[in-house]
Design an enzyme around this catalytic site. Structure first.
Site, PDB file in Angstrom:
ATOM      1  N   THR A   1      47.596  45.395  41.258  1.00  0.00           N
ATOM      2  CA  THR A   1      46.165  44.091  40.726  1.00  0.00           C
ATOM      3  C   THR A   1      46.564  43.459  41.225  1.00  0.00           C
ATOM      4  O   THR A   1      47.654  43.089  42.267  1.00  0.00           O
ATOM      5  CB  THR A   1      46.882  43.844  39.129  1.00  0.00           C
TER       6      THR A   1
ATOM      7  N   SER B   1      52.221  36.195  35.710  1.00  0.00           N
ATOM      8  CA  SER B   1      52.310  36.652  33.874  1.00  0.00           C
ATOM      9  C   SER B   1      53.796  37.808  34.316  1.00  0.00           C
ATOM     10  O   SER B   1      53.830  38.240  35.728  1.00  0.00           O
ATOM     11  CB  SER B   1      52.011  37.190  32.692  1.00  0.00           C
TER      12      SER B   1
ATOM     13  N   TYR C   1      53.482  40.215  33.117  1.00  0.00           N
ATOM     14  CA  TYR C   1      53.155  41.730  33.923  1.00  0.00           C
ATOM     15  C   TYR C   1      52.790  41.745  34.638  1.00  0.00           C
ATOM     16  O   TYR C   1      53.264  42.580  35.476  1.00  0.00           O
ATOM     17  CB  TYR C   1      52.291  42.099  32.337  1.00  0.00           C
ATOM     18  N   HIS C   2      52.864  40.410  35.519  1.00  0.00           N
ATOM     19  CA  HIS C   2      52.099  40.833  36.766  1.00  0.00           C
ATOM     20  C   HIS C   2      53.139  40.405  37.810  1.00  0.00           C
ATOM     21  O   HIS C   2      53.829  42.054  38.787  1.00  0.00           O
ATOM     22  CB  HIS C   2      51.296  39.379  37.404  1.00  0.00           C
TER      23      HIS C   2
ATOM     24  N   LYS D   1      53.749  44.222  37.957  1.00  0.00           N
ATOM     25  CA  LYS D   1      52.927  45.746  38.997  1.00  0.00           C
ATOM     26  C   LYS D   1      54.333  44.995  40.624  1.00  0.00           C
ATOM     27  O   LYS D   1      53.685  46.056  41.961  1.00  0.00           O
ATOM     28  CB  LYS D   1      51.874  44.626  39.239  1.00  0.00           C
TER      29      LYS D   1
ATOM     30  N   VAL E   1      38.081  38.528  30.512  1.00  0.00           N
ATOM     31  CA  VAL E   1      37.833  37.986  30.524  1.00  0.00           C
ATOM     32  C   VAL E   1      35.458  38.235  30.921  1.00  0.00           C
ATOM     33  O   VAL E   1      35.418  37.638  29.489  1.00  0.00           O
ATOM     34  CB  VAL E   1      37.433  36.950  31.278  1.00  0.00           C
TER      35      VAL E   1
HETATM   36  N1  USQ Z   1      39.997  32.980  31.425  1.00  0.00           N
HETATM   37  C1  USQ Z   1      39.392  33.358  30.376  1.00  0.00           C
HETATM   38  N2  USQ Z   1      38.476  33.603  29.605  1.00  0.00           N
HETATM   39  C2  USQ Z   1      39.455  33.697  28.516  1.00  0.00           C
HETATM   40  C3  USQ Z   1      40.080  35.287  28.712  1.00  0.00           C
HETATM   41  C4  USQ Z   1      40.523  34.642  29.854  1.00  0.00           C
HETATM   42  O1  USQ Z   1      39.350  31.409  30.758  1.00  0.00           O
HETATM   43  O2  USQ Z   1      38.377  33.953  27.279  1.00  0.00           O
HETATM   44  C5  USQ Z   1      40.888  33.557  32.250  1.00  0.00           C
HETATM   45  C6  USQ Z   1      42.101  33.512  32.762  1.00  0.00           C
HETATM   46  O3  USQ Z   1      43.188  31.927  33.000  1.00  0.00           O
HETATM   47  C7  USQ Z   1      42.077  34.020  33.563  1.00  0.00           C
HETATM   48  C8  USQ Z   1      41.240  34.713  34.094  1.00  0.00           C
HETATM   49  O4  USQ Z   1      40.068  34.619  33.333  1.00  0.00           O
HETATM   50  O5  USQ Z   1      42.153  32.675  34.904  1.00  0.00           O
HETATM   51  C9  USQ Z   1      41.246  36.829  33.644  1.00  0.00           C
HETATM   52  O6  USQ Z   1      41.825  36.637  32.521  1.00  0.00           O
HETATM   53  P1  USQ Z   1      41.964  38.546  31.791  1.00  0.00           P
HETATM   54  O7  USQ Z   1      42.458  38.168  30.921  1.00  0.00           O
HETATM   55  O8  USQ Z   1      40.149  38.522  32.178  1.00  0.00           O
HETATM   56  O9  USQ Z   1      42.240  38.975  33.526  1.00  0.00           O
HETATM   57  P2  USQ Z   1      43.518  38.971  33.837  1.00  0.00           P
HETATM   58  O10 USQ Z   1      45.217  38.219  32.334  1.00  0.00           O
HETATM   59  O11 USQ Z   1      43.784  38.839  34.945  1.00  0.00           O
HETATM   60  O12 USQ Z   1      44.167  41.145  33.549  1.00  0.00           O
HETATM   61  C10 USQ Z   1      43.032  41.699  33.813  1.00  0.00           C
HETATM   62  C11 USQ Z   1      43.633  42.885  33.284  1.00  0.00           C
HETATM   63  C12 USQ Z   1      44.787  43.575  34.121  1.00  0.00           C
HETATM   64  C13 USQ Z   1      44.313  43.457  35.779  1.00  0.00           C
HETATM   65  C14 USQ Z   1      44.049  42.197  35.918  1.00  0.00           C
HETATM   66  C15 USQ Z   1      43.453  42.271  37.441  1.00  0.00           C
HETATM   67  O13 USQ Z   1      44.192  42.732  31.813  1.00  0.00           O
HETATM   68  O14 USQ Z   1      45.635  44.975  33.632  1.00  0.00           O
HETATM   69  O15 USQ Z   1      46.027  43.072  36.531  1.00  0.00           O
HETATM   70  O16 USQ Z   1      43.135  40.883  35.162  1.00  0.00           O
HETATM   71  S1  USQ Z   1      43.602  40.996  38.294  1.00  0.00           S
HETATM   72  O17 USQ Z   1      43.318  39.168  37.279  1.00  0.00           O
HETATM   73  O18 USQ Z   1      42.843  40.409  39.226  1.00  0.00           O
HETATM   74  O19 USQ Z   1      44.923  40.464  38.269  1.00  0.00           O
END
Ligand code: USQ
Length: 508
Positions: free
Chosen positions: A225, A269, A271-272, A275, A328
């Protein structure tokens, strides 16, 4: 037409090549050119081909373009009936890829323990797009495309069973999606955090030992990720796993080359963190045992479309919107449809790398069909655009309003996570476009539109309504369970976006 990206690859990259002779690859791919140069003339590197035994012993110089086992397809040369095993085949990505590969002529096999179905149910949610049970999915794939996918229900950590299945199938590539994918899930409590790291890190470690013993020539295409890197406040670029050759560390008037060293990780997190642990385990396994792997730092994924998924409703992949498993953009679409103001966490100045489902799948096919060499551990950053959360909310609101007549509002919530909310962001994603021939085909607005098309159908709207209570984030990084405070609520188009600009380097 430009030459296919993998035309010049040779037996070195082919999983059918069985290396013979006195070659020590244990330098993680980095000194292979040297090894070849030193030994090439003396003919010490000899192989046999498991697909073409009639060739006997020979030097590994046949290119994909020359070899009749490799045929020109939609994404460059592809190994005929390539045996690909997908771990985590019932998930959002796993199912989508299974259909795509099967249609490309691969012999697809896979496992899943239905963790995703179970944990979405644990949250009290469901996939907004209804998905049939696996046996029905497999039948639908056969009926619609005439393909046969070899599936076993299995936990990645059931090592005995996994080893038996791998031994039976002898996959030439293994795609590893069988991990808990959610940052919030890993932060729920002690049990969820431990489960995440046990499943992900130990599951992957076991897989590496199994691959070493049974299919060392198979490539491991592993989902990491972009979140492994974090978002350095200095603005230091997020390179593809390793520092480039000309990177330098300076300290007290001295300097050292950083070229080839793994770049710092700063996960966000538990989770991260899992990875990141995988990264080191895979890197080491490639070094110790000559395994080969592409470790994919994938950005946040979104979307509903691939040609295969859109072919028939029974083939669709899942679509989650709850606070644990919805990513998101997918969540914003559902919120716009349900009349819930789009939930931006914190300042909304967070910048992330994103990629649409369809583009991500194309990257996967290209990586699978251009395997690494023995011992090669290679990181690719798989993103097609960098966006600020605020700007994404504006795009979703705009498309929802202009094309679907939705009156969308935006709200900023107290951030349930601990993350940097305002930061520079400069990322490199150069290997996929330059070495694997990937070109982005799905702009953000186009996929947002497709998502609205699918999710505004009456059945989907009802399914969103039924589960809208799972949308608001209640899982905080402190462990406290609470509803977030609303910081502000506003109409799209009423705020100026300022602050840092994202920079994406895709040039060679
Ligand atoms: N976020 C919002 N509003 C929401 C949900 C999330 O503002 O309703 C924000 C979060 O705070 C974060 C961003 O959007 O800053 C991304 O959150 P996310 O839940 O879409 O993604 P994330 O937790 O980062 O994890 C997701 C996948 C994960 C993958 C990762 C790629 O669930 O499996 O590894 O994206 S990355 O984000 O590049 O690490």
């Amino acid at each position: 037409m430009s030459e296919p990206h993998n035309a010049e690859r040779t037996c070195w990259n082919c999983p059918a090549a069985i290396f013979r002779g006195n070659v020590d690859f244990r330098a993680c791919g980095q000194s292979q050119e040297e090894i070849k140069a030193q030994l090439g003339d003396e003919g010490q590197i000899m192989i046999e081909c498991s697909r073409r035994p009639e060739l006997g012993h020979y030097e590994p110089t046949i290119t994909f373009e020359e070899c009749p086992q490799w045929e020109l397809g939609d994404y460059g040369y592809q190994l005929k009936n390539m045996r690909v095993m997908i771990l985590g085949m019932d998930g959002y990505l796993g199912w989508t890829l299974a259909l795509k590969l099967a249609r490309q002529g691969c012999e697809v096999s896979g496992i899943d323990n239905y963790l995703r179905r179970d944990s979405v149910m644990e949250k009290g949610a469901h996939s907004i797009i209804p998905i049939p049970k696996m046996t029905d999915r497999l039948h639908a794939a056969t009926e619609k495309f005439g393909v046969h996918i070899n599936f076993r229900r299995m936990d990645l950590r059931d090592r005995q069973k996994l080893a038996e299945f791998i031994d039976e199938v002898k996959p030439e590539a293994i795609v590893h999606y069988a991990e808990v994918p959610s940052a919030p899930y890993s932060m729920v409590d002690m049990d969820h955090a431990i489960y995440t790291q046990d499943n992900n890190t130990l599951g992957t470690l076991g897989l590496l030992w199994i691959m070493k013993d049974i299919v060392p020539e198979s490539s491991l295409i592993k989902l990491g990720t972009m979140g492994e890197y974090g978002a350095p406040l200095t603005g230091r670029p997020l390179f593809e796993g390793m520092f480039p050759a000309d990177a330098v560390l300076k300290w007290k008037d001295r300097e050292w080359s950083m070229g080839g060293e793994i770049t710092p990780r700063d996960p966000v997190s538990f989770y991260h963190v899992s990875k990141v642990q995988d990264t080191y385990n895979i890197y080491e396994a490639c070094k110790y045992w000559w395994l080969r792997s592409y470790d994919i730092m994938q950005g946040v994924i979104y979307g509903v479309h691939t040609d295969e998924l859109a072919h028939d409703d029974t083939l669709r992949s899942r679509f989650d919107i709850d606070e644990w498993f919805g990513t998101v953009i997918n969540r914003f679409i559902a919120q716009a449809i349900a009349g819930i103001p789009l939930t931006i966490y914190g300042a909304g100045e967070q910048i992330k790398g994103f990629i649409a489902l369809d583009d991500a799948m194309e990257c996967m096919v290209r990586l699978i069909s251009s395997p690494p060499e023995p011992g090669q551990y290679e990181v690719v950053n798989q993103v097609s655009g960098l966006y600020k959360l605020r700007d994404i909310a504006e795009t979703v609101a705009k498309v929802g309003n202009e094309k679907y007549g939705l009156d969308v509002e935006i709200q900023r919530l107290e951030n349930p996570r601990v993350e940097t909310e305002e930061h520079p962001f400069e990322a490199v994603s150069s290997k996929l476009p330059n070495e694997f021939g990937f070109e982005q085909t799905v702009p953000l607005e186009k996929e947002v539109d497709r998502m609205f098309q699918v999710l505004t159908q009456p059945e989907m709207k009802t399914r969103i309504k039924e589960k809208e209570h799972t949308i608001m984030p209640k899982t905080t990084w402190s462990g406290e369970k609470k509803d977030p405070e609303v910081i502000e609520r506003y109409k799209p188009g009423t705020k100026d976006s300022d602050g840092f600009e994202a920079v994406l380097h895709s040039e060679e």
